[in-house]
Design an enzyme around this catalytic site. Structure first.
Site, PDB file in Angstrom:
ATOM      1  N   ARG A  54       0.947  -1.258   0.106  1.00 22.27           N
ATOM      2  CA  ARG A  54       0.132   0.077   0.179  1.00 22.27           C
ATOM      3  C   ARG A  54       0.889   1.353  -0.025  1.00 22.27           C
ATOM      4  NH1 ARG A  54      -5.073  -0.400   2.270  1.00 22.27           N
ATOM      5  NH2 ARG A  54      -4.473  -2.175   3.298  1.00 22.27           N
ATOM      6  N   TYR A  72     -14.434  -3.523   3.508  1.00 17.62           N
ATOM      7  CA  TYR A  72     -13.946  -3.116   4.930  1.00 17.62           C
ATOM      8  C   TYR A  72     -14.361  -1.864   5.393  1.00 17.62           C
ATOM      9  CZ  TYR A  72     -10.286  -5.521   2.211  1.00 17.62           C
ATOM     10  OH  TYR A  72      -9.798  -6.501   1.457  1.00 17.62           O
ATOM     11  N   CYS A 109     -26.368  -3.226  -8.793  1.00 18.62           N
ATOM     12  CA  CYS A 109     -27.669  -3.567  -7.985  1.00 18.62           C
ATOM     13  C   CYS A 109     -27.496  -4.193  -6.680  1.00 18.62           C
ATOM     14  CB  CYS A 109     -28.638  -4.417  -8.774  1.00 18.62           C
ATOM     15  SG  CYS A 109     -29.071  -3.815 -10.451  1.00 18.62           S
TER      16      CYS A 109
HETATM   17  N1  LLP Z   1       3.262  -9.123   2.639  1.00 19.14           N
HETATM   18  C1  LLP Z   1       2.196 -10.127   3.100  1.00 19.14           C
HETATM   19  C2  LLP Z   1       2.480 -11.331   3.154  1.00 19.14           C
HETATM   20  C3  LLP Z   1       0.837  -9.567   2.654  1.00 19.14           C
HETATM   21  O1  LLP Z   1      -0.067 -10.514   2.783  1.00 19.14           O
HETATM   22  C4  LLP Z   1       0.539  -8.271   2.471  1.00 19.14           C
HETATM   23  C5  LLP Z   1      -0.836  -7.809   2.241  1.00 19.14           C
HETATM   24  C6  LLP Z   1       1.670  -7.541   2.450  1.00 19.14           C
HETATM   25  C7  LLP Z   1       2.976  -8.000   2.443  1.00 19.14           C
HETATM   26  C8  LLP Z   1       1.509  -5.896   2.003  1.00 19.14           C
HETATM   27  O2  LLP Z   1       0.584  -5.193   3.139  1.00 19.14           O
HETATM   28  P1  LLP Z   1       0.475  -3.541   2.669  1.00 19.14           P
HETATM   29  O3  LLP Z   1       1.900  -3.050   2.982  1.00 19.14           O
HETATM   30  O4  LLP Z   1       0.065  -3.282   1.658  1.00 19.14           O
HETATM   31  O5  LLP Z   1      -0.446  -3.215   3.803  1.00 19.14           O
HETATM   32  N2  LLP Z   1      -6.989  -5.752   0.344  1.00 19.14           N
HETATM   33  C9  LLP Z   1      -6.903  -5.112   1.502  1.00 19.14           C
HETATM   34  C10 LLP Z   1      -5.529  -5.277   2.245  1.00 19.14           C
HETATM   35  C11 LLP Z   1      -5.098  -6.830   2.076  1.00 19.14           C
HETATM   36  C12 LLP Z   1      -3.509  -6.998   2.343  1.00 19.14           C
HETATM   37  C13 LLP Z   1      -3.157  -8.245   2.167  1.00 19.14           C
HETATM   38  N3  LLP Z   1      -1.736  -8.527   2.319  1.00 19.14           N
HETATM   39  C14 LLP Z   1      -7.228  -3.865   1.467  1.00 19.14           C
HETATM   40  O6  LLP Z   1      -7.789  -3.317   0.534  1.00 19.14           O
HETATM   41  O7  LLP Z   1      -7.054  -2.974   2.318  1.00 19.14           O
END
Ligand code: LLP
Length: 431
Positions: free
Chosen positions: A293, A334, A361
């Site tokens: 992110r 979420y 819808c």
């Molecule tokens: N490493 C692993 C093993 C992960 O599962 C994830 C995210 C990351 C790194 C990266 O995390 P970040 O830095 O992006 O927070 N769809 C959800 C987020 C799911 C994250 C899953 N894993 C959302 O839209 O907030």
């Protein structure tokens, strides 16, 4: 403004990455994902500089490409010299299609398919983050069949709750990811890995969750991982070379989210880690991170055209847009918060309370509920900020809505990077 790549122009339009959003909408149509290349590059550079500064050149900053997966992002990541993690054959295929160096790719996932594992082995990726015993045994056999010794990390669950949304917590004991330390199974996992002749155990991995704004969840996880490293050293006489602490740094979706820099948070983590490592008399492992992110979220904006402003007298107002949960399911999943702008009249005050409704819808198809927004009328461009992460990568065809195009902007210069889907595209695999 929320981020420095969002501005109001003299003509009252909103600009993103130096481009007028109304002009982009006219040129490419809506809904439209806009990606600010300059911002992605500066995010990667800040991340890389902080990792090198605090964790040394041996620690490769990884980009968790599930946040935004497309050819262009791997081209930029490759160019900026970061590594990546992939979680499926599809992500790996996309990375390899633009020549992303395979030795800088780690493969994640709690249930990698046999096809995924073989595909990744055939392409000599840098490492697997092995999730469970069954995968370990299968991977060892397949590596053996190729006469190779595959470097691996083991995914552990440290039993941490980072106080974020339940759906994005991944490091709790009962999580579907990894093997728990608390139950004693992680020690068995290490023992088994050390018996695998065709696997080279480099270290351990955890990812505790997402949208985290302070060091504590990371340092709490690190403490548990380091205590485990001591246990392994004492009981199995084995020292981990690498400890990957995952991703999770939070980003500013609304004014109420804090501004945290990657430098600041990694510096604080590093200070704590130094103390913890020396207290335990350990040789310092290489610490790795894999942010998703943080690298791309604020480099994205989605543009929509307003079709209607609906007032339900005494109840609720809706701004109705030509996209919604198929291109951004995050509110539906979420209740994620966003900041929206009237891209056509960006100087208007935020004096209306309204929900932004998508076109599906489904009542839950919203970008946000009861938000303080500017006035909107039919034909205005509604811009949702900070949509660079987990929007395009989570998009669907719900209600048979084709996926939007993606345009890259770079200091005011725009180029198409993903074509808008057509109805023919939607039918192309149907017989
Ligand atoms: N490493 C692993 C093993 C992960 O599962 C994830 C995210 C990351 C790194 C990266 O995390 P970040 O830095 O992006 O927070 N769809 C959800 C987020 C799911 C994250 C899953 N894993 C959302 O839209 O907030």
């Amino acid at each position: 403004m929320l981020h420095d790549n969002i501005k109001v122009l003299e003509n009252g339009h909103l600009a993103f990455g130096g481009s007028d959003v109304v002009e982009l909408a006219e040129k490419y149509g809506t809904p439209l994902y806009v990606t600010d290349e300059a911002k992605i590059r500066s995010n990667f550079r800040e991340y890389k500089a902080a990792v090198e500064k605090y964790f040394g050149k041996e620690s490769l900053p990884l980009y968790a490409s599930k946040a935004l997966c497309c050819k262009e992002i791997y081209r930029i990541a490759k160019d900026e010299g970061v590594g990546t993690d992939v979680v499926s054959g599809g992500e790996l295929y996309t990375a390899l299609s633009v020549g992303f160096p395979s030795e800088k790719i780690y493969f994640h996932g709690n249930n990698k398919t046999e096809a995924d594992i073989n595909y990744a082995l055939d392409n000599n990726i840098g490492g697997f983050v092995v999730d469970n015993f069954d995968e370990l045994v299968y991977l060892n056999a397949q590596a053996g069949g190729r006469n190779k010794v595959q470097p691996i990390l083991l995914r552990l669950s440290p039993g941490i709750d980072p106080h974020t949304h339940r759906a994005v917590v991944t490091g709790s004991v009962d999580s579907k990811f990894g093997v728990a330390i608390e139950t004693g199974q992680a020690l068995e996992f290490v023992k088994t890995a050390l018996e695998c002749k065709n696997l080279q155990l480099e270290g351990i991995h955890c990812h505790i969750g997402s949208q985290i704004f302070d060091k504590f969840p990371f340092t709490d996880a690190a403490r548990i991982m380091l205590d485990f490293a001591v246990e392994v050293k004492n009981k199995l006489d084995f020292t981990f070379k690498k400890i990957n602490l995952g991703g999770g740094i939070g980003v500013r979706y609304t004014e109420k989210h804090p501004v945290v820099t990657v430098d600041e948070i990694l510096r604080e983590i590093k200070n704590e880690l130094d103390i913890m490592v020396s207290e335990r008399g350990l040789e310092s492992p290489i610490f790795l991170f894999e942010m998703g992110r943080f690298c791309v979220a604020n480099a994205g904006m989605t543009l929509y055209t307003v079709g209607a402003f609906k007032q339900i007298t005494g109840y609720k107002n809706y701004v109705c847009i030509d996209g919604g949960m198929p291109d951004n399911p995050r509110y539906a999943l979420y209740e994620s918060e966003y900041t929206v702008y009237n891209g056509s009249k960006a100087n208007l005050p935020r004096n209306i309370t309204a929900s932004v409704a998508g076109r599906c819808c489904e009542s839950g198809d919203l970008i946000g509920e009861d938000m303080q927004v500017q006035e909107f009328s039919r034909g205005d461009i509604l811009a949702v900020a900070v949509t660079g992460a987990y929007n395009y990568s989570m998009a669907s065809h719900y209600n048979r809505i084709p996926k939007p195009a993606m345009v890259s902007v770079n200091n005011g210069v725009d180029k198409l990077i993903i074509k808008r889907e057509t109805y023919e595209d939607i039918l192309k695999n149907e017989i």
